[in-house]
Design a protein around this motif. Structure first.
Motif, PDB file in Angstrom:
ATOM      1  N   ASP A   1      -3.902 -33.427  -1.643  1.00 37.44           N
ATOM      2  CA  ASP A   1      -3.943 -33.196  -0.190  1.00 37.44           C
ATOM      3  C   ASP A   1      -5.064 -32.219   0.159  1.00 37.44           C
ATOM      4  OD1 ASP A   1      -1.846 -34.878   0.229  1.00 37.44           O
ATOM      5  OD2 ASP A   1      -0.319 -33.306   0.378  1.00 37.44           O
ATOM      6  N   SER A   2      -5.151 -31.126  -0.595  1.00 35.86           N
ATOM      7  CA  SER A   2      -6.190 -30.153  -0.210  1.00 35.86           C
ATOM      8  C   SER A   2      -7.580 -30.668  -0.589  1.00 35.86           C
ATOM      9  CB  SER A   2      -5.902 -28.752  -0.745  1.00 35.86           C
ATOM     10  OG  SER A   2      -6.024 -28.711  -2.085  1.00 35.86           O
ATOM     11  N   LEU A   3      -7.634 -31.540  -1.576  1.00 35.21           N
ATOM     12  CA  LEU A   3      -8.913 -32.162  -1.937  1.00 35.21           C
ATOM     13  C   LEU A   3      -9.452 -33.000  -0.771  1.00 35.21           C
ATOM     14  CD1 LEU A   3     -10.415 -32.125  -4.651  1.00 35.21           C
ATOM     15  CD2 LEU A   3      -9.322 -34.274  -5.207  1.00 35.21           C
ATOM     16  N   GLN A   4      -8.547 -33.700  -0.100  1.00 31.66           N
ATOM     17  CA  GLN A   4      -8.978 -34.549   1.021  1.00 31.66           C
ATOM     18  C   GLN A   4      -9.473 -33.719   2.201  1.00 31.66           C
ATOM     19  OE1 GLN A   4      -6.717 -38.333   1.720  1.00 31.66           O
ATOM     20  NE2 GLN A   4      -5.192 -37.221   0.540  1.00 31.66           N
ATOM     21  N   GLU A   5      -8.906 -32.517   2.339  1.00 28.66           N
ATOM     22  CA  GLU A   5      -9.402 -31.640   3.408  1.00 28.66           C
ATOM     23  C   GLU A   5     -10.767 -31.084   3.041  1.00 28.66           C
ATOM     24  OE1 GLU A   5      -6.451 -28.629   4.235  1.00 28.66           O
ATOM     25  OE2 GLU A   5      -4.945 -30.209   4.533  1.00 28.66           O
ATOM     26  N   ARG A   6     -10.984 -30.891   1.748  1.00 25.11           N
ATOM     27  CA  ARG A   6     -12.210 -30.233   1.288  1.00 25.11           C
ATOM     28  C   ARG A   6     -13.386 -31.212   1.140  1.00 25.11           C
ATOM     29  NH1 ARG A   6     -14.172 -25.637  -1.972  1.00 25.11           N
ATOM     30  NH2 ARG A   6     -16.380 -26.108  -1.827  1.00 25.11           N
TER      31      ARG A   6
ATOM     32  N   GLU B   1     -17.513 -35.063  -7.372  1.00 22.26           N
ATOM     33  CA  GLU B   1     -17.358 -33.756  -6.714  1.00 22.26           C
ATOM     34  C   GLU B   1     -15.873 -33.357  -6.684  1.00 22.26           C
ATOM     35  OE1 GLU B   1     -18.452 -33.719  -2.571  1.00 22.26           O
ATOM     36  OE2 GLU B   1     -17.804 -31.625  -2.356  1.00 22.26           O
ATOM     37  N   ALA B   2     -15.035 -34.338  -6.340  1.00 21.20           N
ATOM     38  CA  ALA B   2     -13.591 -34.074  -6.258  1.00 21.20           C
ATOM     39  C   ALA B   2     -13.044 -33.704  -7.640  1.00 21.20           C
ATOM     40  CB  ALA B   2     -12.874 -35.299  -5.702  1.00 21.20           C
ATOM     41  N   ALA B   3     -13.472 -34.451  -8.661  1.00 18.70           N
ATOM     42  CA  ALA B   3     -12.996 -34.178 -10.022  1.00 18.70           C
ATOM     43  C   ALA B   3     -13.398 -32.771 -10.450  1.00 18.70           C
ATOM     44  CB  ALA B   3     -13.565 -35.217 -10.989  1.00 18.70           C
ATOM     45  N   GLU B   4     -14.647 -32.421 -10.158  1.00 19.03           N
ATOM     46  CA  GLU B   4     -15.137 -31.093 -10.545  1.00 19.03           C
ATOM     47  C   GLU B   4     -14.378 -29.979  -9.838  1.00 19.03           C
ATOM     48  OE1 GLU B   4     -19.405 -29.944 -10.163  1.00 19.03           O
ATOM     49  OE2 GLU B   4     -19.651 -31.812 -11.306  1.00 19.03           O
ATOM     50  N   LEU B   5     -14.076 -30.218  -8.560  1.00 23.66           N
ATOM     51  CA  LEU B   5     -13.330 -29.205  -7.798  1.00 23.66           C
ATOM     52  C   LEU B   5     -11.955 -28.956  -8.425  1.00 23.66           C
ATOM     53  CD1 LEU B   5     -14.024 -30.096  -4.060  1.00 23.66           C
ATOM     54  CD2 LEU B   5     -14.332 -27.847  -5.121  1.00 23.66           C
ATOM     55  N   ILE B   6     -11.290 -30.029  -8.843  1.00 25.34           N
ATOM     56  CA  ILE B   6      -9.962 -29.850  -9.447  1.00 25.34           C
ATOM     57  C   ILE B   6     -10.088 -29.019 -10.720  1.00 25.34           C
ATOM     58  CG2 ILE B   6      -7.965 -31.003 -10.512  1.00 25.34           C
ATOM     59  CD1 ILE B   6      -8.462 -33.407  -8.694  1.00 25.34           C
ATOM     60  N   GLU B   7     -11.041 -29.390 -11.568  1.00 24.88           N
ATOM     61  CA  GLU B   7     -11.189 -28.666 -12.839  1.00 24.88           C
ATOM     62  C   GLU B   7     -11.532 -27.197 -12.604  1.00 24.88           C
ATOM     63  OE1 GLU B   7     -13.930 -30.294 -15.728  1.00 24.88           O
ATOM     64  OE2 GLU B   7     -12.739 -29.391 -17.333  1.00 24.88           O
ATOM     65  N   LYS B   8     -12.464 -26.961 -11.666  1.00 27.06           N
ATOM     66  CA  LYS B   8     -12.857 -25.568 -11.383  1.00 27.06           C
ATOM     67  C   LYS B   8     -11.660 -24.760 -10.884  1.00 27.06           C
ATOM     68  CE  LYS B   8     -17.703 -25.727  -9.978  1.00 27.06           C
ATOM     69  NZ  LYS B   8     -18.557 -25.748  -8.794  1.00 27.06           N
ATOM     70  N   ALA B   9     -10.855 -25.387 -10.025  1.00 25.51           N
ATOM     71  CA  ALA B   9      -9.696 -24.675  -9.460  1.00 25.51           C
ATOM     72  C   ALA B   9      -8.668 -24.371 -10.555  1.00 25.51           C
ATOM     73  CB  ALA B   9      -9.063 -25.507  -8.343  1.00 25.51           C
ATOM     74  N   VAL B  10      -8.448 -25.323 -11.453  1.00 24.04           N
ATOM     75  CA  VAL B  10      -7.509 -25.094 -12.562  1.00 24.04           C
ATOM     76  C   VAL B  10      -8.006 -23.928 -13.413  1.00 24.04           C
ATOM     77  CG1 VAL B  10      -6.655 -26.072 -14.742  1.00 24.04           C
ATOM     78  CG2 VAL B  10      -6.579 -27.454 -12.658  1.00 24.04           C
ATOM     79  N   ILE B  11      -9.289 -23.968 -13.769  1.00 27.05           N
ATOM     80  CA  ILE B  11      -9.851 -22.915 -14.635  1.00 27.05           C
ATOM     81  C   ILE B  11      -9.777 -21.554 -13.935  1.00 27.05           C
ATOM     82  CG2 ILE B  11     -12.027 -22.083 -15.665  1.00 27.05           C
ATOM     83  CD1 ILE B  11     -12.561 -25.012 -16.470  1.00 27.05           C
TER      84      ILE B  11
ATOM     85  N   SER C   1      -4.019 -25.675  -5.450  1.00 23.48           N
ATOM     86  CA  SER C   1      -4.344 -26.336  -4.192  1.00 23.48           C
ATOM     87  C   SER C   1      -5.095 -25.372  -3.255  1.00 23.48           C
ATOM     88  CB  SER C   1      -3.030 -26.846  -3.615  1.00 23.48           C
ATOM     89  OG  SER C   1      -3.071 -26.959  -2.273  1.00 23.48           O
ATOM     90  N   LYS C   2      -4.637 -24.137  -3.162  1.00 26.87           N
ATOM     91  CA  LYS C   2      -5.313 -23.113  -2.333  1.00 26.87           C
ATOM     92  C   LYS C   2      -6.709 -22.838  -2.851  1.00 26.87           C
ATOM     93  CE  LYS C   2      -2.013 -19.996  -0.228  1.00 26.87           C
ATOM     94  NZ  LYS C   2      -1.142 -18.941  -0.695  1.00 26.87           N
ATOM     95  N   LYS C   3      -6.818 -22.786  -4.168  1.00 26.89           N
ATOM     96  CA  LYS C   3      -8.117 -22.488  -4.798  1.00 26.89           C
ATOM     97  C   LYS C   3      -9.129 -23.572  -4.431  1.00 26.89           C
ATOM     98  CE  LYS C   3      -8.538 -19.270  -7.361  1.00 26.89           C
ATOM     99  NZ  LYS C   3      -8.880 -17.928  -6.895  1.00 26.89           N
ATOM    100  N   ILE C   4      -8.670 -24.801  -4.341  1.00 30.70           N
ATOM    101  CA  ILE C   4      -9.584 -25.898  -3.987  1.00 30.70           C
ATOM    102  C   ILE C   4     -10.196 -25.659  -2.607  1.00 30.70           C
ATOM    103  CG2 ILE C   4      -9.538 -28.344  -3.258  1.00 30.70           C
ATOM    104  CD1 ILE C   4      -8.110 -28.943  -5.820  1.00 30.70           C
ATOM    105  N   SER C   5      -9.415 -25.107  -1.692  1.00 34.32           N
ATOM    106  CA  SER C   5      -9.952 -24.856  -0.349  1.00 34.32           C
ATOM    107  C   SER C   5     -10.968 -23.722  -0.359  1.00 34.32           C
ATOM    108  CB  SER C   5      -8.834 -24.477   0.621  1.00 34.32           C
ATOM    109  OG  SER C   5      -7.688 -25.189   0.349  1.00 34.32           O
ATOM    110  N   SER C   6     -10.837 -22.780  -1.307  1.00 36.50           N
ATOM    111  CA  SER C   6     -11.669 -21.573  -1.210  1.00 36.50           C
ATOM    112  C   SER C   6     -12.812 -21.518  -2.231  1.00 36.50           C
ATOM    113  CB  SER C   6     -10.777 -20.333  -1.376  1.00 36.50           C
ATOM    114  OG  SER C   6     -10.213 -20.346  -2.661  1.00 36.50           O
ATOM    115  N   ILE C   7     -12.778 -22.352  -3.257  1.00 34.86           N
ATOM    116  CA  ILE C   7     -13.742 -22.225  -4.358  1.00 34.86           C
ATOM    117  C   ILE C   7     -15.166 -22.662  -3.913  1.00 34.86           C
ATOM    118  CG2 ILE C   7     -13.675 -24.497  -5.508  1.00 34.86           C
ATOM    119  CD1 ILE C   7     -12.896 -22.854  -8.064  1.00 34.86           C
ATOM    120  N   ASP C   8     -16.200 -22.035  -4.479  1.00 32.54           N
ATOM    121  CA  ASP C   8     -17.603 -22.389  -4.123  1.00 32.54           C
ATOM    122  C   ASP C   8     -18.001 -23.702  -4.745  1.00 32.54           C
ATOM    123  OD1 ASP C   8     -17.955 -20.156  -2.709  1.00 32.54           O
ATOM    124  OD2 ASP C   8     -18.822 -18.997  -4.369  1.00 32.54           O
TER     125      ASP C   8
END
Ligand code: NAD
Length: 342
Positions: free
Chosen positions: A27-32, A298-308, A335-342
């Motif tokens: 869900d937060s990925l779709q917003e981002r 881009e979406a895949a990378e965002l998930i991995e970055k947020a997990v890490i 999910s929150k991290k996905i919204s805020s991560i660079d």
């Protein structure tokens, strides 16, 4: 606009809890991610369906799978009595010819890996071998299981193994037990040796499966792509998951020419069901692999970055990583991290 239809099968046991956490992340990925639209279509499957429908994979769910671009699948309990429905995962793999099971295992910050620099993939042939599921009791007390290995399926998985290795550290390890299973593992191994001719830049070695279980503990950082038949690959990938910190972290892609199903490596862990305690990261990493399959880098990378990032901070973590956070809290943090991560 990138629009996809995704089948979501929460499964049973801890499945629904880890699926909720992964859906929160989507869900937060779709917003981002601009223009990314995921239509999630939920389907029933797993142990709880057996009483209701007489099968763990109802027809309606099969229809959903046929009409979607990919499937995000939670774990499902498989009954063990003779005559019970076979594993829903195995049925889906066979039905959609998802011949490759790709299970990456990587050391992550804040996770108790045996070594800090492990980065390997277990590639498992997914449609034949002992998991083909043909077993007979010839006479009472005398059982036979078929271990079917074909040149065609072995060559197909060998080509994929070399492609994966040539895009990574260019090292491929073939796992077999040809000293005992001369015919079946001979066919499997020879397919790789033949495919090697087209990939001269990839270094190939071969290890017997028993030695492999030992070497995975002793020197896991020395491996890159490890390819194996169905059952050997399943066993080795659970071990590899533990070597990088546990089943709560590792996901797998089941890929064919026309469809992909993505799931955690772990099962339904019934004793933790409904407790909101287990780690949802494996399921969240399954959704990362699904985005990769759909070409949404881009979406895949965002998930991995947020997990890490969440693992590195170490504030929100479940019991298996030494914390006491809830499944839902880890999902919310990522999910929150996905919204805020660079
Ligand atoms: P399991 O993976 O469900 O659990 C083994 C142990 O690993 C658990 O008791 C727990 O300690 C740990 N664990 C698993 N997932 C975890 C998580 N997310 N976070 C923290 N710890 C976790 O294996 P099992 O007990 O052998 O199997 C239970 C059921 O799952 C069986 O019915 C089996 O057939 C099924 N299964 C299904 C799949 C699938 O759906 N693809 C895969 C494997 C097993």
């Amino acid at each position: 606009m990138s629009k996809y239809k995704i089948a979501v099968l929460p499964g049973d046991g801890i499945g629904p809890e880890v699926t909720d956490a992964a859906v929160k992340v989507l869900d937060s990925l779709q917003e981002r991610v601009k223009g990314l639209r995921l239509e999630l279509i939920y389907g029933e499957a797993g142990f709880n369906c057996i009483e209701k429908y007489g099968t763990n994979l109802p027809e309606e769910t099969i229809q959903i799978l046929k009409e979607t671009d990919a499937c995000l699948k939670g774990p499902m309990t498989t009954p063990e009595e003779a005559g019970a429905p076979p594993s829903a995962a195995v049925t889906i793999r066979k039905m959609f010819n998802l011949y490759a099971n790709i299970r990456p295992c990587k050391s992550l910050p804040g996770a108790p890996a045996l070594k800090p620099n492990i980065d390997l993939i277990v590639l498992r042939e997914n449609t034949e071998g002992l998991y083909f599921g043909e077993e007979f009791e010839v006479t009472p007390g005398y059982g036979v299981a078929l271990r079917v290995i074909t040149r065609e399926a072995s060559e197909r998985i060998a080509r994929l193994a070399f492609k994966l290795a040539s895009n990574r550290k260019k090292h491929l390890t073939i796992v077999h037990k040809r000293n005992i299973l001369r015919v079946t593992d001979g066919i499997f191994r020879d397919a790789f040796i033949k495919a090697a001719e087209d990939f001269p830049d990839v270094h190939v070695d071969e290890v017997h499966v028993d030695a492999m279980t030992m070497r995975l503990i002793k020197e896991p950082e020395r491996f890159d792509v490890i390819a194996a038949t169905n059952m050997f690959g399943d066993i080795i990938s659970d071990e590899a998951a533990q070597v990088v910190g546990g089943l709560g972290l590792v996901a797998g892609a089941n890929i064919g020419d026309n469809y992909g199903m993505f799931e955690p490596v772990h099962g339904s862990a019934p004793k933790y069901a409904g407790l909101n305690r287990v780690n949802p990261i494996a399921m969240i990493m399954a959704s990362k692999m699904m985005m990769e399959y759909l070409g949404e880098e881009e979406a895949a990378e965002l998930i991995e970055k947020a997990v890490i990032a969440v693992l590195r901070e170490g504030k929100v973590r479940t019991y298996d990583l030494g914390g006491s956070s809830k499944t839902s809290e880890v999902g919310e943090a990522i999910s929150k991290k996905i919204s805020s991560i660079d």
